[in-house]
Write a protein that holds these residues in place. Structure first.
Motif, PDB file in Angstrom:
ATOM      1  N   LYS A  10       0.800  -1.218   0.000  1.00 13.09           N
ATOM      2  CA  LYS A  10       0.000   0.000   0.000  1.00 13.09           C
ATOM      3  C   LYS A  10       0.835   1.272   0.000  1.00 13.09           C
ATOM      4  O   LYS A  10       0.296   2.363  -0.248  1.00 13.09           O
ATOM      5  N   SER A  11       2.127   1.159   0.296  1.00  6.23           N
ATOM      6  CA  SER A  11       2.964   2.361   0.306  1.00  6.23           C
ATOM      7  C   SER A  11       3.246   2.805  -1.122  1.00  6.23           C
ATOM      8  O   SER A  11       3.077   2.039  -2.075  1.00  6.23           O
ATOM      9  N   GLU A  12       3.675   4.044  -1.269  1.00  7.30           N
ATOM     10  CA  GLU A  12       3.981   4.566  -2.590  1.00  7.30           C
ATOM     11  C   GLU A  12       5.394   5.131  -2.614  1.00  7.30           C
ATOM     12  O   GLU A  12       6.026   5.329  -1.579  1.00  7.30           O
ATOM     13  N   CYS A  13       5.885   5.401  -3.812  1.00  3.97           N
ATOM     14  CA  CYS A  13       7.217   5.968  -3.982  1.00  3.97           C
ATOM     15  C   CYS A  13       7.207   6.942  -5.152  1.00  3.97           C
ATOM     16  O   CYS A  13       6.249   6.986  -5.927  1.00  3.97           O
ATOM     17  N   THR A  14       8.267   7.682  -5.282  1.00  3.06           N
ATOM     18  CA  THR A  14       8.426   8.568  -6.429  1.00  3.06           C
ATOM     19  C   THR A  14       9.047   7.795  -7.579  1.00  3.06           C
ATOM     20  O   THR A  14       9.575   6.688  -7.404  1.00  3.06           O
ATOM     21  N   LEU A  15       8.995   8.386  -8.757  1.00  4.48           N
ATOM     22  CA  LEU A  15       9.646   7.779  -9.913  1.00  4.48           C
ATOM     23  C   LEU A  15      11.142   7.619  -9.665  1.00  4.48           C
ATOM     24  O   LEU A  15      11.729   6.574  -9.978  1.00  4.48           O
ATOM     25  N   ALA A  16      11.769   8.626  -9.088  1.00  2.00           N
ATOM     26  CA  ALA A  16      13.208   8.568  -8.815  1.00  2.00           C
ATOM     27  C   ALA A  16      13.539   7.451  -7.834  1.00  2.00           C
ATOM     28  O   ALA A  16      14.538   6.739  -8.002  1.00  2.00           O
ATOM     29  N   GLU A  17      12.711   7.282  -6.805  1.00  2.00           N
ATOM     30  CA  GLU A  17      12.956   6.219  -5.819  1.00  2.00           C
ATOM     31  C   GLU A  17      12.801   4.842  -6.451  1.00  2.00           C
ATOM     32  O   GLU A  17      13.599   3.926  -6.196  1.00  2.00           O
ATOM     33  N   CYS A  18      11.796   4.685  -7.280  1.00  2.00           N
ATOM     34  CA  CYS A  18      11.580   3.406  -7.962  1.00  2.00           C
ATOM     35  C   CYS A  18      12.749   3.076  -8.880  1.00  2.00           C
ATOM     36  O   CYS A  18      13.277   1.960  -8.860  1.00  2.00           O
ATOM     37  N   ALA A  19      13.155   4.066  -9.662  1.00  2.00           N
ATOM     38  CA  ALA A  19      14.262   3.849 -10.598  1.00  2.00           C
ATOM     39  C   ALA A  19      15.549   3.511  -9.854  1.00  2.00           C
ATOM     40  O   ALA A  19      16.299   2.612 -10.265  1.00  2.00           O
ATOM     41  N   ALA A  20      15.818   4.204  -8.748  1.00  2.00           N
ATOM     42  CA  ALA A  20      17.045   3.967  -7.991  1.00  2.00           C
ATOM     43  C   ALA A  20      17.045   2.575  -7.374  1.00  2.00           C
ATOM     44  O   ALA A  20      18.076   1.870  -7.375  1.00  2.00           O
ATOM     45  N   ALA A  21      15.894   2.140  -6.843  1.00  2.00           N
ATOM     46  CA  ALA A  21      15.811   0.830  -6.208  1.00  2.00           C
ATOM     47  C   ALA A  21      16.015  -0.298  -7.218  1.00  2.00           C
ATOM     48  O   ALA A  21      16.727  -1.277  -6.944  1.00  2.00           O
ATOM     49  N   ILE A  22      15.402  -0.161  -8.384  1.00  2.00           N
ATOM     50  CA  ILE A  22      15.556  -1.198  -9.409  1.00  2.00           C
ATOM     51  C   ILE A  22      16.956  -1.156 -10.002  1.00  2.00           C
ATOM     52  O   ILE A  22      17.571  -2.197 -10.272  1.00  2.00           O
ATOM     53  N   ASP A  23      17.492   0.047 -10.168  1.00  2.00           N
ATOM     54  CA  ASP A  23      18.844   0.180 -10.707  1.00  2.00           C
ATOM     55  C   ASP A  23      19.869  -0.450  -9.771  1.00  2.00           C
ATOM     56  O   ASP A  23      20.832  -1.084 -10.211  1.00  2.00           O
ATOM     57  N   GLU A  24      19.657  -0.307  -8.471  1.00  2.00           N
ATOM     58  CA  GLU A  24      20.605  -0.836  -7.494  1.00  2.00           C
ATOM     59  C   GLU A  24      20.674  -2.360  -7.531  1.00  2.00           C
ATOM     60  O   GLU A  24      21.754  -2.950  -7.426  1.00  2.00           O
ATOM     61  N   SER A  25      19.514  -2.990  -7.698  1.00  2.00           N
ATOM     62  CA  SER A  25      19.467  -4.456  -7.672  1.00  2.00           C
ATOM     63  C   SER A  25      19.386  -5.088  -9.050  1.00  2.00           C
ATOM     64  O   SER A  25      19.590  -6.291  -9.199  1.00  2.00           O
ATOM     65  N   GLY A  26      19.048  -4.271 -10.073  1.00  2.00           N
ATOM     66  CA  GLY A  26      18.862  -4.822 -11.408  1.00  2.00           C
ATOM     67  C   GLY A  26      17.507  -5.493 -11.543  1.00  2.00           C
ATOM     68  O   GLY A  26      16.714  -5.545 -10.602  1.00  2.00           O
ATOM     69  N   PHE A  27      17.243  -5.986 -12.728  1.00  2.00           N
ATOM     70  CA  PHE A  27      15.997  -6.703 -12.986  1.00  2.00           C
ATOM     71  C   PHE A  27      16.290  -7.888 -13.884  1.00  2.00           C
ATOM     72  O   PHE A  27      16.603  -7.730 -15.067  1.00  2.00           O
ATOM     73  N   GLU A  28      16.216  -9.079 -13.313  1.00  2.00           N
ATOM     74  CA  GLU A  28      16.418 -10.312 -14.058  1.00  2.00           C
ATOM     75  C   GLU A  28      15.151 -11.155 -13.924  1.00  2.00           C
ATOM     76  O   GLU A  28      14.899 -11.758 -12.871  1.00  2.00           O
ATOM     77  N   PRO A  29      14.316 -11.181 -14.971  1.00  3.67           N
ATOM     78  CA  PRO A  29      13.016 -11.841 -14.875  1.00  3.67           C
ATOM     79  C   PRO A  29      13.086 -13.323 -14.512  1.00  3.67           C
ATOM     80  O   PRO A  29      12.116 -13.856 -13.955  1.00  3.67           O
TER      81      PRO A  29
END
Length: 303
Positions: A10-29
């Protein structure tokens, strides 16, 4: 069909926070932890009901002068720059009653075109009722890609990307034919778009016949080769001949044969070129070359 990802957040984030979090860990489907992490942050971004509208208004006010986002296609907005082959995107899906749909037609939004993807991506129903799709699955490794090739499509039914829902579209597996939503809708995506994807095929299909109808993604190298050969430089012709026989991408081989045949002055010369292509050793090229020869024999010009 695409995999449904359940995310209770239910929490929300900003676009910058989302991008930084995914960038830090990457995305491997293919990695469950990475998939869950990206889906969690995508849901948090989706819970932010104001960010996209605020961003678009700001971009319009600044006339895009201070905006790093990019639009591509008639309705896709690149929200972040690619890093490590991953970026965020928003896709706008007009209804059949919207003026942009009436002006541009269904094809501009890939409605009604059954296709797969040469990349995996997460999608989140952000705004509106969401588009529906008829879904199918197929075995990418079991086809070579020539037009008319049986693809053994497996129907998976119709599903709507409902508000708040997250789905994983799997590269070279999920096929869908999109339908316009009942009213304007927006989806948010985490794109796993590695540079190699332009060398991997993305097909369109005839779902009634269960066959491949063409390739819907082409890289800049193909356009460059066609232009260079059309200019008839000796080096370009030599390169095309080598690509036609030895390039590791069958799609590029076919492109080279197309370019070379297109340079021939008459139907007889083009037919001779496609005869050579039939002996090239590539299954996809052989089948396409045979089709080109049938078109020439019927009095038409090969596409």
């Amino acid at each position: 069909m695409p995999r449904l990802i359940e995310v209770a957040e239910k929490s929300e984030c900003t676009l910058a926070e989302c991008a930084a979090a995914i960038d830090e860990s990457g995305f491997e489907p293919s990695d469950e932890d990475s998939l869950a992490h990206a889906a969690l942050w995508l849901r948090r971004l989706g819970n932010n009901r104001a960010f996209l509208g605020d961003m678009l208004v700001d971009a319009l006010a600044q006339r895009h002068r201070a905006d790093d986002t990019q639009g591509y296609g008639p309705q896709a907005i690149q929200l972040t720059s690619p890093r490590g082959g991953v970026f965020l995107r928003a896709a706008i899906w007009p209804s059949a009653g919207d003026s942009i749909y009436r002006a541009s037609g269904a094809g501009a939004f890939v409605y009604g075109l059954p296709h797969d993807h040469n990349f995996s991506f997460l999608t989140h129903g952000y705004f509106g009722p969401g588009y529906e799709s008829d879904y199918f699955e197929y075995d990418y490794g079991g086809v070579t890609g020539w037009k008319g090739e049986p693809a053994a499509l497996r129907p998976c039914g119709r599903h709507r990307l409902a508000p708040g829902q997250i789905m994983l579209y799997r590269a070279h597996r999920d096929v869908h034919s999109q339908l316009p939503p009942e009213s304007l809708s927006v989806s948010l995506n985490v794109m796993h778009a590695q540079p190699v994807m332009h060398w991997l095929d993305q097909y369109s299909f005839d779902v009634e016949r269960g066959t491949i109808t063409g390739n819907v993604d082409s890289g800049p190298s193909e356009a460059f080769l066609r232009i260079a050969v059309a200019l008839q430089g000796a080096e370009a012709l030599d390169l095309a001949e080598r690509f036609a026989l030895h390039h590791p991408s069958e799609r590029m081989r076919l492109c080279a044969w197309d370019a070379l045949a297109g340079n021939r002055a008459d139907a007889g010369a083009r037919d001779q070129m496609w005869q050579q292509a039939e002996r090239s050793g590539s299954r996809m090229v052989v089948m396409e070359a045979a089709a080109r020869r049938r078109e020439i024999a019927a009095g038409g010009l090969p596409a």
